[in-house]
Design a protein around this motif. Structure first.
Motif, PDB file in Angstrom:
ATOM      1  N   ALA A  28      -5.960  10.436   2.178  1.00  0.00           N
ATOM      2  CA  ALA A  28      -5.970   9.040   2.603  1.00  0.00           C
ATOM      3  C   ALA A  28      -5.966   8.104   1.394  1.00  0.00           C
ATOM      4  O   ALA A  28      -5.110   7.226   1.286  1.00  0.00           O
ATOM      5  N   HIS A  29      -6.885   8.297   0.450  1.00  0.00           N
ATOM      6  CA  HIS A  29      -6.897   7.345  -0.676  1.00  0.00           C
ATOM      7  C   HIS A  29      -5.676   7.516  -1.573  1.00  0.00           C
ATOM      8  O   HIS A  29      -5.305   6.599  -2.300  1.00  0.00           O
ATOM      9  N   ILE A  72      -2.505   7.889  -0.563  1.00  0.00           N
ATOM     10  CA  ILE A  72      -1.313   7.160  -0.126  1.00  0.00           C
ATOM     11  C   ILE A  72      -1.620   5.922   0.718  1.00  0.00           C
ATOM     12  O   ILE A  72      -0.715   5.158   1.021  1.00  0.00           O
ATOM     13  N   ASP A  73      -2.888   5.701   1.069  1.00  0.00           N
ATOM     14  CA  ASP A  73      -3.175   4.578   1.952  1.00  0.00           C
ATOM     15  C   ASP A  73      -4.655   4.180   1.833  1.00  0.00           C
ATOM     16  O   ASP A  73      -5.492   4.627   2.612  1.00  0.00           O
ATOM     17  N   SER A  74      -4.959   3.357   0.849  1.00  0.00           N
ATOM     18  CA  SER A  74      -6.355   3.022   0.561  1.00  0.00           C
ATOM     19  C   SER A  74      -7.050   2.336   1.727  1.00  0.00           C
ATOM     20  O   SER A  74      -8.231   2.556   1.978  1.00  0.00           O
ATOM     21  N   LYS A  75      -6.290   1.482   2.441  1.00  0.00           N
ATOM     22  CA  LYS A  75      -6.896   0.739   3.557  1.00  0.00           C
ATOM     23  C   LYS A  75      -7.411   1.693   4.627  1.00  0.00           C
ATOM     24  O   LYS A  75      -8.545   1.568   5.098  1.00  0.00           O
ATOM     25  N   THR A  76      -6.578   2.666   4.999  1.00  0.00           N
ATOM     26  CA  THR A  76      -6.994   3.657   5.994  1.00  0.00           C
ATOM     27  C   THR A  76      -8.151   4.495   5.460  1.00  0.00           C
ATOM     28  O   THR A  76      -9.083   4.825   6.200  1.00  0.00           O
TER      29      THR A  76
END
Lengths: 289, 184
Positions: free
Chosen positions: A52-53, A55-59
């Motif tokens: 998750a962190h 490729i997509d920090s928000k998620t």
């Protein structure tokens, strides 16, 4: 008189809940033996893991924060997976420092943010306990022989002691595995690979990168003359088992397993048969099972 | 707007500030002692050592950094940051670079690693937790690499290291909302 168990919320994480169940069960049993009841966090979700962190920090923050909002207010939240605890701690830090983020998540989860939530690693409850005295107070005679008297081990932390700079002042309890196990009679073997990263998820997508790293670690482990490696990370444990291609590797034990054996916990059925490198002959030879 | 050469975006300055804003790290403080490269367990598998990625950013060669294999090989073990005299959070820089590369449709340096991350996130979106067996199988199909590690998979199944059924979150809507809020 039996003392009441101290209740702690417990975040197992995906690895301990599935591929490393023996780590999970031995951890729960060990904690109970020293007076702590681990109560699984109701409806917990994956911390986001490395993916998750990446490729997509928000998620990543959203996933970790849901667990923080699920945690009951009146007790600390414990995790034993080094990766999970890092995600939970870092997310708590970010929400604490960012009012907008706090408002956003409070709205999303319809609950107030618990700024004072204590997020603790399993090491933290061990750091303040004297296990040999504890074992004696439980009626065992420590003068006879310490439970791990006969065992030579290599402490293996992998990357769990390394933290991002913004979190480097949070204690990481380095040396704790050595301190605790040697207090129980085990002999520490020093080596230079105790903090070498195991390669984590590259084990799936780029095994040809991970295998030489794991083999390097195992070759030195074998040469050291130790009976086993002891790790506090389920990911390290898995990679040591599945990506080692050298013949006759020494077994890797979860820290919680060897602690449980030292506490005299006998219902270890189902733990060691889940290991790919069978530790049973070594444990039998040492009289631990 | 992707162009040939080293200048890829309409505003290069924009990339530099995006990296700094997202990672909260000022990469300009790096003076290239190379301690990070010395400690990195994966440096041999990278096309640029970690400090070299920072050098590319400092010199404005953003495309090279965004297309590198390094940003995908890095697992974020923080070994480099622990030895960095300037306390540069390398893992945060790598996170930022990967995400900027994806948002600008830059050619991914290590598509199989992105494929793995994507399958992990898909699994979390479906169940709220990771279902390792399904992640492995979908990953194998995705990369058309069906037979490597077959013996390992069977060994892990017989040792019950891979559960057949996923462990699921009950309030799956809450998980969907987290993924949805990201797209807002």
């Amino acid at each position: 008189m039996k003392k009441e168990l101290v209740k702690i919320s417990y975040f197992p994480g995906c690895s301990l809940a599935t591929s490393a169940k023996e780590n999970n069960i031995s951890l729960i049993k060990f904690c109970k033996s020293i007076g702590y009841e681990l109560i699984e966090l109701e409806d917990w979700n994956c911390c986001g893991s490395s993916s998750a962190h990446s490729i997509d920090s928000k998620t990543a923050f959203g996933l970790a924060s849901r667990n923080l909002f699920l945690a009951p207010f009146d007790r600390p939240l414990l995790a034993a997976c080094p990766s999970c605890i890092l995600r939970l701690l870092q997310t708590h830090l970010h929400i604490s420092q960012n009012v907008d983020l706090q408002n956003e998540y409070e709205k999303m989860f319809s609950k107030p943010f618990n700024r004072d939530l204590k997020i603790i690693h399993f090491f933290e409850i061990l750091a303040n306990i004297n296990l040999p005295d504890f074992i004696e107070s439980q009626g065992h005679n420590k003068k006879e022989k310490l439970p791990l008297d006969c065992i030579k081990f290599l402490p293996y932390y992998g990357c769990m002691l390394a933290r991002p700079p913004e979190m480097k002042n949070i204690p990481n309890y380095h040396g704790l595995i050595e301190k605790i196990l040697s207090s129980l009679g085990a002999e520490v073997v020093r080596w230079s690979y105790s903090s070498r990263c195991c390669g984590t998820f590259l084990s799936v997508s780029r095994p040809e990168i991970v295998t030489p790293i794991i083999n390097d670690i195992m070759l030195q482990a074998v040469a050291s003359g130790a009976d086993c490696i002891v790790t506090a990370c389920a990911m390290c444990h898995l990679n040591m088992e599945i990506r080692c291609s050298i013949k006759n590797p020494i077994p890797t034990l979860h820290f919680s397993e060897i602690l449980s054996l030292a506490m005299g916990i006998k219902d270890y059925k189902g733990w060691f048969e889940r290991h790919i490198v069978d530790p049973v002959p070594m444990l039998k030879q040492k009289g631990l099972i | 707007m992707v162009q040939n050469g080293n200048k890829i975006l309409e505003s290069d300055r924009d990339i530099a500030s995006q990296v700094i804003n997202r990672s909260n790290v000022n990469f300009n403080s790096c003076y290239h002692c190379r301690c990070c490269a010395g400690g990195c367990p994966f440096v041999k598998a990278m096309d640029y050592a970690p400090h070299a990625i920072i050098r590319l950013l400092q010199l404005g060669f953003y495309e090279k950094a965004l297309k590198s294999s390094t940003i995908w090989i890095c697992v974020g073990c923080n070994t480099c940051s622990s030895v960095c005299p300037m306390s540069i959070d390398m893992s945060a820089i790598m996170d930022a670079l990967r995400q900027i590369a994806l948002e600008h449709n830059i050619k991914v340096g290590q598509p199989s690693i992105l494929g793995f991350h994507t399958e992990v996130l898909n699994s979390i979106e479906r169940y709220g937790r990771t279902h390792k067996l399904e992640i492995m199988m979908r990953y194998k199909v995705r990369t058309m690499d069906l037979f490597s590690d077959m013996d390992l998979g069977i060994k892990m199944l017989t040792k019950r290291k891979l559960d057949l059924m996923p462990s699921k979150v009950k309030d799956i809507q809450a998980i969907k909302n987290i993924f949805k809020s990201d797209q807002d």
